[in-house]
Design a protein around this motif. Sequence first.
Motif, PDB file in Angstrom:
ATOM      1  N   LYS A 122       0.831  -1.199   0.000  1.00  0.00           N
ATOM      2  CA  LYS A 122       0.000   0.000   0.000  1.00  0.00           C
ATOM      3  C   LYS A 122       0.871   1.256   0.000  1.00  0.00           C
ATOM      4  N   VAL A 123       0.413   2.279  -0.703  1.00  0.00           N
ATOM      5  CA  VAL A 123       1.001   3.616  -0.633  1.00  0.00           C
ATOM      6  C   VAL A 123      -0.097   4.563  -0.175  1.00  0.00           C
ATOM      7  N   ASP A 124       0.056   5.117   1.011  1.00  0.00           N
ATOM      8  CA  ASP A 124      -0.916   6.055   1.573  1.00  0.00           C
ATOM      9  C   ASP A 124      -0.220   7.397   1.722  1.00  0.00           C
ATOM     10  N   LEU A 125      -0.691   8.406   0.979  1.00  0.00           N
ATOM     11  CA  LEU A 125      -0.009   9.702   0.979  1.00  0.00           C
ATOM     12  C   LEU A 125      -0.103  10.416   2.319  1.00  0.00           C
ATOM     13  N   GLU A 126      -0.980   9.973   3.211  1.00  0.00           N
ATOM     14  CA  GLU A 126      -1.036  10.551   4.549  1.00  0.00           C
ATOM     15  C   GLU A 126       0.028   9.962   5.468  1.00  0.00           C
ATOM     16  N   GLN A 127       0.677   8.879   5.031  1.00  0.00           N
ATOM     17  CA  GLN A 127       1.663   8.207   5.878  1.00  0.00           C
ATOM     18  C   GLN A 127       3.022   8.024   5.209  1.00  0.00           C
ATOM     19  N   GLU A 128       3.009   7.751   3.902  1.00  0.00           N
ATOM     20  CA  GLU A 128       4.266   7.427   3.223  1.00  0.00           C
ATOM     21  C   GLU A 128       4.936   8.694   2.689  1.00  0.00           C
ATOM     22  N   PRO A 129       6.262   8.778   2.810  1.00  0.00           N
ATOM     23  CA  PRO A 129       6.968   9.938   2.255  1.00  0.00           C
ATOM     24  C   PRO A 129       7.234   9.775   0.757  1.00  0.00           C
TER      25      PRO A 129
END
Length: 419
Positions: free
Chosen positions: A57-64
């Motif tokens: 998963k890539v979550d823009l709220e968590q991943e840089p």
Amino acid sequence: MCQLTATPASALADEPVHIYATGLPPSQMVTLKASLQDEKGNLFQARAFYRANEAGKVDLEQEPALGGDYVGVHPMGLFWSLKPKRPFRRLLKRDVMNSPFWITLELYDSVCFQDSDAAPPRARQTVQRWYSRSGMIRMQIREGRVRGALFLPPGEGPFPGVIDLFGGIGGLVEFRASLLAARGFAVLALAYFAYDDLPRQLLEVDLGYFEEAANLLLAHPKIQKSGIGVISVCKGAEIGLAMACYLKQVVATICINGLNAISKVPLRYKDLVVNPMNYLKEHTQVHVSGALRYRHNFGDPGHELNQQSVLPVEKARGWILFIVGQNDECLNGRVCAEQALKQLESHGRSTGRMLAYPGAGHLIEPPYAPLCYASWSPGSPWPALWGGDPVAHAAAQEHAWGEIQTFFRQHLIPTKSKL
């Protein structure tokens, strides 16, 4: 199966969007790209590189973001880092009532530095960014000398009234007024040159025109009668500050990156004439981009040669909020705001406040709008440099938008006495 999700898929332009991708191989590098075409056909694009976590998963709220147009955790980075494909184009929403901006989000396998590097996207999602909400009304204003557009929120009101002024761009600019109306304010986007039958060029500022607009707003049955607010930027902020000084109708004024003195053309109000301060045209600088830097052209309003042009802020009957970008390459708004605040203090007034944002440029707009670092300026054969660091500017816009609404609610909405 790879899936790209953006929620809400349709929202006001000042609302955040949660973007995430699922179904990826663990630790895979991907490219996320955003594209937007404005109403004139100009293309704006942004991209960032991410690595999927162990769950794929890539979550823009968590991943840089690891590279691209920004680095680090920035949930709305794909929006505020949009850049024009053709240089010096400014993103402006023109039809604010009938259509949104459409932003296309795409996910690509691996790192794609150029569009030519990429295979077809693995996933795609489209997001709508609106500048009005259901039930809002836009009224074209052509009454007396006044030209503009009045935006009314849904409901019966009465609503706090605000006049919205832009600067040297001229014409009628509506996107900020419509967004404020979506937040509960009745806002008159006011043109004052280069629109309809108004003068094509600004040869003088007739403050009587702005007083007529203020009276028109206060006479509307859906607008509160306790006084109006003004939100203004650049040349408009100079005019907004003059309105605060001379017009009793104005009780709350926001000046975004403006001067505390009259510049370039005279100000007239009844029998009063305020001549402009010394304009140092020879101090224009050429930036490496080819845009012109005007920061040093206006000189120091506090200099003795300019004293006759400085606005008497101590006469303002209302509250004033100065919003300043410290990386403004058009003018030194911080020095001007500090001089105005000292002027207030020297007269025993504490009705002014400044918000100074390190790294922010000249064009501080509603949140998630991309930084316009430089753009073509009407009437000039050269683009103008506005300045700003993209990350710092985006943070400033998000914070300032909340402060703007709080300021107007605090000073325009009458408090009910508790009996």
